[in-house]
Design a protein around this motif. Sequence first.
Motif, PDB file in Angstrom:
ATOM      1  N   GLU A  51       0.831  -1.054   0.137  1.00  0.00           N
ATOM      2  CA  GLU A  51       0.160  -0.043   0.132  1.00  0.00           C
ATOM      3  C   GLU A  51       0.826   1.216  -0.025  1.00  0.00           C
ATOM      4  O   GLU A  51       1.849   1.333   0.707  1.00  0.00           O
ATOM      5  N   ASN A  53       0.659   5.487  -0.528  1.00  0.00           N
ATOM      6  CA  ASN A  53      -0.107   6.726  -0.550  1.00  0.00           C
ATOM      7  C   ASN A  53       0.923   7.710  -1.178  1.00  0.00           C
ATOM      8  O   ASN A  53       1.341   8.585  -0.367  1.00  0.00           O
ATOM      9  N   SER A  54       0.563   7.799  -2.402  1.00  0.00           N
ATOM     10  CA  SER A  54       1.612   8.882  -3.261  1.00  0.00           C
ATOM     11  C   SER A  54       0.875   9.301  -4.470  1.00  0.00           C
ATOM     12  O   SER A  54       0.005   8.637  -5.014  1.00  0.00           O
ATOM     13  N   GLU A  55       0.876  10.754  -4.729  1.00  0.00           N
ATOM     14  CA  GLU A  55       0.603  11.090  -6.027  1.00  0.00           C
ATOM     15  C   GLU A  55       1.464  11.076  -6.998  1.00  0.00           C
ATOM     16  O   GLU A  55       1.242  11.714  -8.230  1.00  0.00           O
TER      17      GLU A  55
END
Length: 163
Positions: A51, A53-55
């Motif tokens: 998992e 969480n990165s743009e």
Amino acid sequence: MISNKILTSILLSASILVLSACNNKKNADSPDNETTLTATAALDAVQETAEVNSEGAGSFEGTLDTATGEFTFKLEWSGLTGPPSMMHFHGPADPGADAGVKIGITDFPAEAAGSVSQTVTVEEADRADLLAGKWYVNIHTDAYGAGEIRGQVEFTNSGGAAQ
């Protein structure tokens, strides 16, 4: 003495042979050469197996000379949580699966957005997996040591054998 009709016929036949030979000759530097194939990949966090969480996002474009294994590419990225700490090609693995490092990417700028262009050599034993779409390119950061963005390498002109 040769008649004009015979001479014209001979010249016309010779011209056709020369034109035919020119049309069939491949330019060794051209990406259309039968041994040079084009690869692409779109990188994002969704393709990572852990998992993330990165743009962050990236794009990969390259060519592989299947005869020599010369793999020339440009990799671009932006929006990472920090500068890249490592970059690699991994394989063999299907999308969603992990694999070991095949080739490291070096001399990249340590910036959250940037690009790197290189030429590396893919060993003959690894070319079939690469052409079959079983390699991915991965960009690692300090925040995501296992990889922040990833993209499966696909060939666009391999005759349908490896898509």
